[in-house]
Design an enzyme around this catalytic site. Sequence first.
Site, mmCIF file in Angstrom:
data_model
loop_
_atom_site.group_PDB
_atom_site.id
_atom_site.type_symbol
_atom_site.label_atom_id
_atom_site.label_comp_id
_atom_site.label_asym_id
_atom_site.label_seq_id
_atom_site.Cartn_x
_atom_site.Cartn_y
_atom_site.Cartn_z
ATOM 1 N N ASP A 222 0.969 -0.959 -0.003
ATOM 2 C CA ASP A 222 -0.009 0.194 0.009
ATOM 3 C C ASP A 222 0.907 1.046 -0.085
ATOM 4 O O ASP A 222 2.140 0.909 -0.023
ATOM 5 C CB ASP A 222 -0.633 0.010 1.507
ATOM 6 C CG ASP A 222 -1.851 1.094 1.364
ATOM 7 O OD1 ASP A 222 -2.050 1.865 0.239
ATOM 8 O OD2 ASP A 222 -2.435 1.483 2.437
ATOM 9 N N ARG A 290 -14.345 -5.340 -4.501
ATOM 10 C CA ARG A 290 -14.670 -4.526 -3.283
ATOM 11 C C ARG A 290 -16.396 -4.257 -3.651
ATOM 12 O O ARG A 290 -16.810 -4.496 -2.740
ATOM 13 C CB ARG A 290 -14.236 -3.068 -3.895
ATOM 14 C CG ARG A 290 -12.758 -2.858 -3.347
ATOM 15 C CD ARG A 290 -12.576 -2.769 -1.878
ATOM 16 N NE ARG A 290 -13.253 -1.946 -1.312
ATOM 17 C CZ ARG A 290 -13.203 -0.726 -1.023
ATOM 18 N NH1 ARG A 290 -11.937 -0.306 -1.274
ATOM 19 N NH2 ARG A 290 -13.888 0.037 -0.227
HETATM 20 N N1 NVA Z 1 -3.702 3.407 3.418
HETATM 21 C C1 NVA Z 1 -4.390 3.945 2.490
HETATM 22 C C2 NVA Z 1 -5.543 3.185 1.744
HETATM 23 C C3 NVA Z 1 -6.067 3.866 0.665
HETATM 24 C C4 NVA Z 1 -7.208 2.853 0.410
HETATM 25 C C5 NVA Z 1 -4.983 5.389 2.964
HETATM 26 O O1 NVA Z 1 -5.417 5.440 4.175
HETATM 27 O O2 NVA Z 1 -4.875 6.451 2.255
HETATM 28 N N1 CP Z 2 -8.797 0.976 -1.932
HETATM 29 C C1 CP Z 2 -9.727 2.054 -1.772
HETATM 30 O O1 CP Z 2 -10.515 2.274 -0.770
HETATM 31 O O2 CP Z 2 -9.712 2.918 -2.985
HETATM 32 P P1 CP Z 2 -10.299 4.488 -2.886
HETATM 33 O O3 CP Z 2 -9.451 5.152 -1.828
HETATM 34 O O4 CP Z 2 -10.058 5.341 -4.104
HETATM 35 O O5 CP Z 2 -11.610 4.395 -2.404
#
Ligand code: NVA
Ligand code: CP
Length: 305
Positions: A222, A290
């Site tokens: 991530d 999702r």
């Molecule tokens: N760890 C990331 C996940 C985004 C889907 C965030 O919180 O920005």
């Molecule tokens: N993975 C995810 O939650 O993507 P978004 O931040 O684009 O919703």
Amino acid sequence: MKRDFIHITDFTTAEIWDTLHLAREVKAKLKNREDYKPFKDHSMSMIFAKPSARTRISFETGFFRLGGHALYLGPNDIGIGKREAVKDIARVVSRYNDIIMARLFEHRHMTELAEHATVPVVNGLTDYNHPCQIMADILTIWEHRGNLDDLKIVYVGDGNNIVHSWLHLAARFPFEFVCVCPEGYSPESAAIRLANEAGLSSISISHDPKTAVKNADVIYTDVWASMGQKDERDERIKRFQGFQVNDDLMAATGKDTYFMHCLPAERGVETTDSVLESKNSIVFAEAENRMHAQNAIMLRIMGIE
Ligand code: NVA
Ligand code: CP
């Protein structure tokens, strides 16, 4: 008692399995364009305090495809916790809608929302966790592998909200989970303890990517700076050197390993174009799931399966 989905641990192991089976059934119905509209005459408010592509699109599209109507309320609309108290929003929205989905900064606001809402609340990410993502992820792994036996998942990167939800899943399903991160970026100890105390999974924290990934069935990463941390991005890029998921790290598993990422990805930072585009990358199947995982979660907590 109304049901919410704020943490993966809000569901029992049996409920998680049922939800995954239901997700596959509903996915098949949608693919076949069956006339299946369980959310007919139902509406959902989607409250976003942070940006989103997948969460917004998958919830809105999924709810619509099953016959319902979803409203998008962006960061400048409600001002949850700022313009208006969380507990007031919870009760107001409950008077209009059958379900609430929210993406918020502070996790305590999510639990407060659920506590005061009289309709089910689904967590679409907080600074602390991202349960819908990890439900979609385990669904994707199950579909690709055909089973979840003897599974080793190695998460490489920041010990963030994604990791907390993996740890919560590890308290319900048995697997080997390794979080490889730079020192000082480990997931919170209470989540590690919760996973360990459940006694199902093997959990470890490592700071050595090459060794930790050995024999991994899945490598997951991530962004290094999550939403709300973007001002730390430059510092984090320095601290996370050596933690990029690239072809060398994928090869270090010694087996045919799937690559996963919740997306959005910063190409060339936490992973490379080459890995994202490789045949072992299942990131787009993961993104699609999702919608299917969330449809099943909503059906279950709304009690209209
Ligand atoms: N760890 C990331 C996940 C985004 C889907 C965030 O919180 O920005
Ligand atoms: N993975 C995810 O939650 O993507 P978004 O931040 O684009 O919703």
